[in-house]
Scaffold this motif. Sequence first.
Motif, mmCIF file in Angstrom:
data_model
loop_
_atom_site.group_PDB
_atom_site.id
_atom_site.type_symbol
_atom_site.label_atom_id
_atom_site.label_comp_id
_atom_site.label_asym_id
_atom_site.label_seq_id
_atom_site.Cartn_x
_atom_site.Cartn_y
_atom_site.Cartn_z
ATOM 1 N N GLY A 31 0.799 -1.224 0.000
ATOM 2 C CA GLY A 31 0.000 0.000 0.000
ATOM 3 C C GLY A 31 0.828 1.268 0.000
ATOM 4 O O GLY A 31 0.278 2.364 -0.132
ATOM 5 N N ARG A 32 2.144 1.139 0.139
ATOM 6 C CA ARG A 32 2.986 2.337 0.188
ATOM 7 C C ARG A 32 2.968 3.113 -1.121
ATOM 8 O O ARG A 32 3.222 4.316 -1.134
ATOM 9 N N SER A 44 9.018 12.867 -0.924
ATOM 10 C CA SER A 44 8.032 13.350 0.050
ATOM 11 C C SER A 44 6.956 12.307 0.322
ATOM 12 O O SER A 44 6.648 12.000 1.487
ATOM 13 N N LYS A 45 6.366 11.750 -0.721
ATOM 14 C CA LYS A 45 5.255 10.813 -0.559
ATOM 15 C C LYS A 45 5.686 9.514 0.124
ATOM 16 O O LYS A 45 4.924 8.924 0.907
ATOM 17 N N ASP A 48 0.333 3.458 -3.122
ATOM 18 C CA ASP A 48 -1.028 3.817 -3.512
ATOM 19 C C ASP A 48 -1.193 5.300 -3.820
ATOM 20 O O ASP A 48 -2.060 5.678 -4.603
ATOM 21 N N THR A 49 -0.382 6.153 -3.177
ATOM 22 C CA THR A 49 -0.530 7.600 -3.381
ATOM 23 C C THR A 49 0.198 8.099 -4.621
ATOM 24 O O THR A 49 0.084 9.270 -4.978
ATOM 25 N N LEU A 50 0.925 7.217 -5.292
ATOM 26 C CA LEU A 50 1.705 7.636 -6.454
ATOM 27 C C LEU A 50 0.857 7.658 -7.714
ATOM 28 O O LEU A 50 -0.013 6.815 -7.914
ATOM 29 N N THR A 51 1.146 8.625 -8.571
ATOM 30 C CA THR A 51 0.528 8.640 -9.892
ATOM 31 C C THR A 51 1.222 7.590 -10.757
ATOM 32 O O THR A 51 2.299 7.082 -10.420
ATOM 33 N N GLU A 103 4.637 8.766 -11.621
ATOM 34 C CA GLU A 103 5.573 8.648 -10.506
ATOM 35 C C GLU A 103 6.037 7.209 -10.316
ATOM 36 O O GLU A 103 7.199 6.956 -9.991
ATOM 37 N N ARG A 104 5.136 6.266 -10.547
ATOM 38 C CA ARG A 104 5.525 4.844 -10.481
ATOM 39 C C ARG A 104 6.558 4.518 -11.558
ATOM 40 O O ARG A 104 7.508 3.763 -11.318
ATOM 41 N N ASP A 119 8.380 9.231 2.041
ATOM 42 C CA ASP A 119 9.149 9.539 3.249
ATOM 43 C C ASP A 119 10.541 8.917 3.172
ATOM 44 O O ASP A 119 11.028 8.295 4.123
ATOM 45 N N ARG A 135 8.790 14.701 -5.402
ATOM 46 C CA ARG A 135 7.478 14.237 -4.931
ATOM 47 C C ARG A 135 7.566 12.818 -4.377
ATOM 48 O O ARG A 135 6.915 12.479 -3.385
#
Length: 216
Positions: A150-151, A195-196, A153-156, A159-160, A198, A192
């Motif tokens: 799930g780490r 940041s996303k 999941d916030t990536l576009t 970004e992936r 960490d 990004r």
Amino acid sequence: MIKVLLADDQSLVRSGFRMLIDSADDMETVGEVDNGRDAVAMVRTRPVDVVLMDIRMPVMDGAEATQQISRLGLDTKVLVLTTFDLDEYVFAALRGGASGFLLKDALPEELLGAIRSVAAGDAVVAPSTTKRLLTHFAGLLPKSDPGASGRLDTLTEREREVLGEVARGANNQEIAERLYMAEGTVKTHIGRLLSKLDARDRVGLVLIALEEGLGD
């Protein structure tokens, strides 16, 4: 002036590194130790910008020393040096906070360039090094589907893609060429991702990507 601490149990190796470092106009050797415990102690007592950390030393190895230095919360960076390019201790050191690693047979200009990069806050992740890490250590990590934790999941999707290229050892210019984007855009995506996810630096991104099954 970049202050460098040498941590290596071989006096001849330390002497060679000291001569090289002190010949540079922008750096100086501020200490030498022959074990990890003394490296940690010296970082506690004097300003050190970069530790050149041998990975295999008596009393305390370089991986444990790196972890302890990282926990001090100082600005000191660790650049791991090893004779073995496929060394489990290297992976432990990178996870423990090292900003990269080099083989001891690296060219002088490569070593000096790596010290400067690490001191500036960048990570030393050579493509060949990254590929060896992925190949050698992937089998040591738990098997999982990419992104299963799930780490990611916030990536576009973009970004992936960038993260996957980072994991394969591509530099910003290579990523720009492969993904047909400007190099400045790549830098934005890297920022990004840091940041996303960490992650402290590019090394951290490589490790996360490896653990998530990317970079194959």
